[in-house]
Motif scaffolding. Structure first.
Motif, PDB file in Angstrom:
ATOM      1  N   MET A  16       0.539  -3.285 -18.974  1.00 36.21           N
ATOM      2  CA  MET A  16      -0.621  -4.125 -19.290  1.00 36.21           C
ATOM      3  C   MET A  16      -0.162  -5.384 -20.030  1.00 36.21           C
ATOM      4  N   PRO A  17      -0.460  -6.561 -19.468  1.00 34.76           N
ATOM      5  CA  PRO A  17       0.060  -7.778 -20.099  1.00 34.76           C
ATOM      6  C   PRO A  17      -0.704  -8.141 -21.366  1.00 34.76           C
ATOM      7  N   ILE A  18       0.030  -8.699 -22.311  1.00 31.99           N
ATOM      8  CA  ILE A  18      -0.569  -9.191 -23.555  1.00 31.99           C
ATOM      9  C   ILE A  18      -0.340 -10.695 -23.569  1.00 31.99           C
ATOM     10  N   TYR A  32       2.523 -18.410 -34.155  1.00 30.73           N
ATOM     11  CA  TYR A  32       1.191 -17.833 -34.297  1.00 30.73           C
ATOM     12  C   TYR A  32       0.843 -17.485 -35.746  1.00 30.73           C
ATOM     13  N   LEU A  57      -2.691  -4.759 -10.029  1.00 34.87           N
ATOM     14  CA  LEU A  57      -2.469  -3.629 -10.938  1.00 34.87           C
ATOM     15  C   LEU A  57      -3.017  -3.949 -12.327  1.00 34.87           C
ATOM     16  N   HIS A  58      -2.785  -5.180 -12.769  1.00 36.04           N
ATOM     17  CA  HIS A  58      -3.279  -5.562 -14.090  1.00 36.04           C
ATOM     18  C   HIS A  58      -4.799  -5.497 -14.171  1.00 36.04           C
ATOM     19  N   GLU A  75      -8.503 -12.770 -31.560  1.00 33.46           N
ATOM     20  CA  GLU A  75      -8.313 -13.832 -32.556  1.00 33.46           C
ATOM     21  C   GLU A  75      -9.261 -13.617 -33.735  1.00 33.46           C
ATOM     22  N   GLU A 113      -9.066 -12.188 -25.555  1.00 27.85           N
ATOM     23  CA  GLU A 113      -8.267 -13.013 -26.459  1.00 27.85           C
ATOM     24  C   GLU A 113      -9.113 -13.529 -27.614  1.00 27.85           C
ATOM     25  N   MET A 137      -9.028   0.689 -18.680  1.00 31.84           N
ATOM     26  CA  MET A 137      -9.181   0.681 -20.138  1.00 31.84           C
ATOM     27  C   MET A 137     -10.641   0.504 -20.536  1.00 31.84           C
ATOM     28  N   LEU A 182      -7.688   7.485 -17.761  1.00 33.52           N
ATOM     29  CA  LEU A 182      -6.752   6.505 -17.198  1.00 33.52           C
ATOM     30  C   LEU A 182      -6.106   7.077 -15.932  1.00 33.52           C
ATOM     31  N   LEU A 224      -5.743  -1.988 -14.391  1.00 35.56           N
ATOM     32  CA  LEU A 224      -5.470  -1.462 -15.730  1.00 35.56           C
ATOM     33  C   LEU A 224      -6.587  -1.830 -16.694  1.00 35.56           C
ATOM     34  N   HIS A 225      -6.978  -3.082 -16.601  1.00 35.66           N
ATOM     35  CA  HIS A 225      -8.053  -3.537 -17.487  1.00 35.66           C
ATOM     36  C   HIS A 225      -9.343  -2.775 -17.229  1.00 35.66           C
ATOM     37  N   TRP A 236     -16.161  -5.204 -22.378  1.00 40.25           N
ATOM     38  CA  TRP A 236     -14.731  -5.277 -22.650  1.00 40.25           C
ATOM     39  C   TRP A 236     -14.194  -6.374 -21.760  1.00 40.25           C
ATOM     40  N   PHE A 293      -6.054   6.004 -28.400  1.00 41.30           N
ATOM     41  CA  PHE A 293      -4.988   5.878 -27.414  1.00 41.30           C
ATOM     42  C   PHE A 293      -4.041   4.720 -27.744  1.00 41.30           C
ATOM     43  N   PHE A 332      -2.798  -8.959 -33.648  1.00 39.11           N
ATOM     44  CA  PHE A 332      -3.342  -9.534 -32.406  1.00 39.11           C
ATOM     45  C   PHE A 332      -3.136  -8.573 -31.234  1.00 39.11           C
ATOM     46  N   ARG A 333      -1.934  -8.046 -31.125  1.00 39.16           N
ATOM     47  CA  ARG A 333      -1.618  -7.131 -30.024  1.00 39.16           C
ATOM     48  C   ARG A 333      -2.538  -5.912 -30.038  1.00 39.16           C
ATOM     49  N   VAL A 370      -8.103 -10.797 -35.887  1.00 37.05           N
ATOM     50  CA  VAL A 370      -6.963 -11.164 -36.721  1.00 37.05           C
ATOM     51  C   VAL A 370      -7.452 -11.876 -37.994  1.00 37.05           C
ATOM     52  N   TYR A 387      -6.071  -7.005 -29.165  1.00 35.94           N
ATOM     53  CA  TYR A 387      -6.225  -7.361 -27.751  1.00 35.94           C
ATOM     54  C   TYR A 387      -6.294  -6.103 -26.887  1.00 35.94           C
ATOM     55  N   ARG A 388      -5.448  -5.158 -27.226  1.00 34.22           N
ATOM     56  CA  ARG A 388      -5.472  -3.914 -26.438  1.00 34.22           C
ATOM     57  C   ARG A 388      -6.775  -3.152 -26.632  1.00 34.22           C
TER      58      ARG A 388
END
Ligand SMILES: [Zn+2]
Lengths: 191, 241
Positions: B50-52, B59, A125-126, A46, A42, A133, A179, A129-130, A107, A144, A32-33, A49, A36-37
């Protein structure tokens, strides 16, 4: 219960579904991580996954233990994610005028970031960042993410992405370079 | 050396540069390149933030729940009709066929009944022995886990050993009646080990393990199992109706 990956795989191959359950429960968060990146969404993560484990199950008898199970599962997840992003990109290319905030849909980011009381600064900032990316190509983003977050060696990333080692290195560099450009104002004022 | 390129610095940061020593040396004497590297580092530190979205500890179980209806247990070496989930149904069907067949002949009066009873034992044995491969596989996996398992997990293996033990007795008797000496011997040895595991005290695990190793039990299972699978590829004699 700490059954090794090897035993869980052997059980799965022998037809014991419980063996596969061990692997799914162990690696779902990880996949998932990663997803997601790579996707920024989300819902997509999912989807990745589910599809990754489905594909892994179907292909488990071809797993030869040469790479670690994590690398193998990353490879499946990465390939599927790239297909997904590719399909989406081609669809997004249909309407001619594409502005930067439409790129955001390719994205997808949670525009209202989750988390109750985040400082305005933090969520800015988030968002930034998004956006940063999102400006990477899927290949740059994958290379990356696998290097920076998952800390895979170049060889394994090359294998996962079916890229030569120097193309892989270059993708990682391009990603960092982009980036850096998009985060520069932000980062230098922060620190 | 001229200044280090941005690409070299990025790769250096990840420990992937080709001329690490030369770059390190240059950095030690060049404030400009050091500053550049520090800027890269700051950017990448920010990226770490970067938040996840948190999926929570359950899960994995949720993923499994959604996934499990979509996958069907299967085994690489089993022909389709011998896949584990089908095995029970298949065995039941075979028994029905045998019964139907015998019932057809069972219209005979008196002495015929004896013949029917004898045949049905033989037929049942054959049906049972079709499944012995699966039983061997399960036993093998249990023993492997037992060998690798942490001492605290013995009780889980014991529950499985008890289940396997009950099945093992049936298979051993069938094998004996069917005059299959190699299989009978193996099942006999396996039965001893399963009995020991089922009754073991926590401290006795090591003893069992070393006896298993001495007897080469896992290896014997593999050999007999491989032979069984090969014979199973040939059609089984239940189609005589
Ligand atoms: Zn320099």
């Amino acid at each position: 219960m700490s059954e090794s990956d090897g035993i869980a795989i052997e059980r799965t191959i022998a037809g014991d579904g419980e063996g596969f359950r061990v692997l799914v429960e162990r690696y779902s968060q990880l996949v998932f991580r990663l997803a997601y990146r790579m996707t920024g969404s989300e819902a997509d993560a999912e989807d990745v996954v589910q599809e990754t484990f489905l594909r892994a199950y179907r292909a488990i008898s071809t797993y030869d233990g040469r790479a670690g199970f994590t690398t193998w599962i990353y490879r499946i997840a990465t390939n599927y994610t790239l297909d997904l992003l590719d399909k989406r990109r081609r669809r997004a290319e249909q309407p001619p005028p594409q502005r930067i905030d439409q790129e955001q849909q390719e994205w997808e980011f949670p525009t209202a970031a989750p988390g109750p009381d985040r400082l305005a600064e933090g969520s800015q900032l988030h968002r930034r960042l998004h956006l940063a990316m999102a400006q990477l190509t899927p290949q740059e983003r994958s290379a990356f993410v696998l290097r920076h977050f998952e800390e895979l060696p170049i060889e394994e990333i090359s294998e996962a992405l079916s890229l030569g080692p120097s193309a892989t290195r270059h993708s990682i560099f391009r990603a960092v370079q982009k980036l850096r450009r998009s985060l520069a104002p932000f980062v230098s004022s922060e620190l | 050396m001229t200044h280090v390129t941005e690409e070299q610095l990025v790769l250096y940061f990840y420990g992937e540069a080709e001329e690490t020593a030369a770059i390190a040396e240059h950095l030690s004497s060049c404030p400009a390149c050091r500053a550049d590297l520090a800027a890269i580092q700051r950017t990448l530190n920010a990226v770490d933030g970067m938040p996840i979205p948190d999926r929570g500890p359950a899960y994995g179980a949720q993923v499994w729940q959604a996934l499990s209806p979509k996958i069907k247990p299967r085994a690489r070496f089993f022909p389709v009709w011998l896949q584990p989930r089908q095995l029970a149904a298949c065995a039941a069907m075979a028994t029905l066929l045998v019964i139907a067949y015998l019932a057809g002949r069972g219209t005979l009066p008196g002495p015929g009944k004896v013949e029917v009873a004898q045949q049905s034992v033989a037929a049942r044995d054959r049906v049972l022995l079709v499944n012995v491969s699966d039983h061997l596989e399960r036993s093998k996996l249990m023993l492997i886990e037992l060998t690798n398992g942490a001492p605290g997990t013995l009780y889980q293996d014991q529950a499985r050993a008890e289940d396997l033990l009950a099945a093992n007795r049936l298979y051993r008797l069938s094998a004996k009646r069917n005059s299959q000496p190699a299989l009978t011997d193996l099942l006999d040895e396996l039965e001893q080990t399963l009995t020991e595991v089922a009754n073991a005290q926590p401290g006795e695990l090591r003893q069992i393990q070393s006896r298993m190793a001495r007897q080469d039990l896992l290896f014997k299972i593999r050999v007999v199992d491989a032979r069984m699978r090969q014979t199973q590829r040939q059609p089984i004699d239940i189609s005589s109706n």
